[in-house]
Motif scaffolding. Structure first.
Motif, short mmCIF file in Angstrom:
data_model
loop_
_atom_site.label_atom_id
_atom_site.label_comp_id
_atom_site.label_asym_id
_atom_site.label_seq_id
_atom_site.Cartn_x
_atom_site.Cartn_y
_atom_site.Cartn_z
N ILE A 159 -12.21 7.99 3.60
CA ILE A 159 -11.86 7.85 2.57
C ILE A 159 -12.48 7.87 1.32
O ILE A 159 -12.71 8.13 0.31
CB ILE A 159 -10.87 6.23 2.39
CG1 ILE A 159 -9.57 5.87 3.13
CG2 ILE A 159 -10.96 5.54 1.06
CD1 ILE A 159 -9.52 4.64 3.20
N PHE A 174 -12.61 4.83 6.75
CA PHE A 174 -13.45 4.29 5.42
C PHE A 174 -14.35 5.68 5.40
O PHE A 174 -14.44 6.06 4.06
CB PHE A 174 -13.78 3.20 5.80
CG PHE A 174 -13.36 1.59 5.54
CD1 PHE A 174 -11.81 1.37 5.00
CD2 PHE A 174 -13.65 0.78 7.05
CE1 PHE A 174 -11.30 0.94 5.19
CE2 PHE A 174 -12.52 -0.53 6.85
CZ PHE A 174 -11.65 -0.23 5.58
N LEU A 226 -6.79 -1.24 4.32
CA LEU A 226 -6.54 -0.52 2.82
C LEU A 226 -6.64 -1.75 1.90
O LEU A 226 -7.10 -0.65 0.29
CB LEU A 226 -5.45 0.54 2.66
CG LEU A 226 -4.91 1.94 3.39
CD1 LEU A 226 -4.39 2.41 3.62
CD2 LEU A 226 -6.86 2.22 4.18
N GLU A 270 -7.48 -0.94 -5.17
CA GLU A 270 -6.55 0.11 -5.38
C GLU A 270 -6.86 2.04 -5.79
O GLU A 270 -6.50 2.55 -6.24
CB GLU A 270 -6.23 -0.31 -6.30
CG GLU A 270 -5.14 -1.70 -5.95
CD GLU A 270 -3.60 -1.85 -6.51
OE1 GLU A 270 -3.26 -1.11 -7.14
OE2 GLU A 270 -3.83 -3.26 -6.89
N LEU A 272 -6.94 4.37 -3.57
CA LEU A 272 -6.13 5.04 -3.10
C LEU A 272 -5.53 5.55 -4.12
O LEU A 272 -4.68 6.10 -2.81
CB LEU A 272 -5.92 3.85 -2.91
CG LEU A 272 -6.93 2.43 -1.29
CD1 LEU A 272 -5.21 1.83 -0.86
CD2 LEU A 272 -7.00 3.28 0.06
N VAL A 319 0.78 -1.06 -0.07
CA VAL A 319 0.19 0.19 -0.02
C VAL A 319 0.88 1.00 -0.25
O VAL A 319 1.21 1.30 0.58
CB VAL A 319 -0.58 -0.27 1.27
CG1 VAL A 319 -1.97 1.24 1.16
CG2 VAL A 319 -1.80 -1.12 1.28
N VAL A 374 0.57 4.82 0.85
CA VAL A 374 0.02 5.50 1.71
C VAL A 374 0.90 5.75 2.67
O VAL A 374 0.63 5.23 3.57
CB VAL A 374 -1.84 5.01 1.75
CG1 VAL A 374 -2.26 6.15 2.85
CG2 VAL A 374 -2.39 4.94 0.70
#
Length: 161
Positions: A86, A83, A32, A37, A40, A10, A12
Motif C-alpha cells: 500500500i 502495508f 485497511l 481513506e 486507499l 472499504v 478495494v
C-alpha cells in the motif's frame, strides 16, 4: 495494529482469498480501515496468487493500481507485506511531487533503515517505514526524522502507531 469494532465500508476488491486459510476478509477490511481513506483512493484490489513461482512475496502494480500477494509466512508477515505494498501506492499516487522529493533527497538519507530490504532504494525505504509505522515496529523509533515525516506528511497528524 488497532482493531475496529465495526469497520467502515472499504472499496478495494479482495480477489482469490478463498485459496488460503490464514487471513480472513474481515481481517483485511479491519487492516485497511485503520489507514486514512486517502491512502486507499484509486487502489482497486488486493489479489491473492499464492504459490506463484516468483522471487518475492508481493508487489504493487501501478498500471493496474492493485496489489498482488504471492506468499507470506504468517498473519504478521501478511500485514507487513500488505502495508508495504500500500505504501508504494501512497508514494506514487497520494504524495505530491514535492513530498516525494523531500523523502528521496532529504529524509531517506538522514538516518538508518528499519530493515535490510529498506536499503535497496528510497522507494523501498519509504514502503518499509510506512509498514513499520502502521505496525508499530519499535525499530522505527531509531529514525526520528522518518517518524516525523510519517506523522506530519504521510498521515497528517493521524497517528496509527
Amino acid at each position: 495494529m488497532k482493531t475496529l469494532e465495526k469497520p467502515p465500508e472499504v472499496r478495494v476488491a479482495i480477489i482469490g482469498l478463498k485459496h488460503q486459510d490464514l487471513i480472513s476478509e474481515n481481517q483485511i477490511v479491519q487492516a485497511l480501515a485503520i489507514l486514512p481513506e486517502a491512502h486507499l483512493e484509486g487502489l482497486l484490489c488486493v489479489k491473492f496468487d499464492l504459490g506463484r513461482d516468483v522471487p518475492f512475496s508481493g508487489w504493487y502494480d501501478p498500471s493496474q493500481k492493485g496489489i498482488e500477494i504471492f506468499s507470506f509466512r504468517d498473519e504478521e508477515d501478511f500485514f507487513e507485506l500488505l502495508f508495504h505494498e500500500i505504501a508504494h501506492h501512497v508514494f506514487r499516487h497520494i504524495l505530491t511531487i514535492d513530498e516525494r522529493a523531500m523523502w528521496v533527497n532529504e529524509v531517506s538519507r538522514l538516518e538508518g533503515y528499519v530493515s535490510d530490504y529498506a536499503q535497496k532504494n528510497t522507494h523501498e525505504d519509504f514502503a518499509e517505514c510506512y509498514a513499520a509505522y502502521v505496525m508499530g515496529n519499535p525499530q522505527l523509533l531509531e529514525a526520528p526524522a522518518k517518524i516525523r515525516f510519517m506523522d506530519r506528511i504521510v498521515f497528517g497528524g493521524l497517528c496509527v502507531m
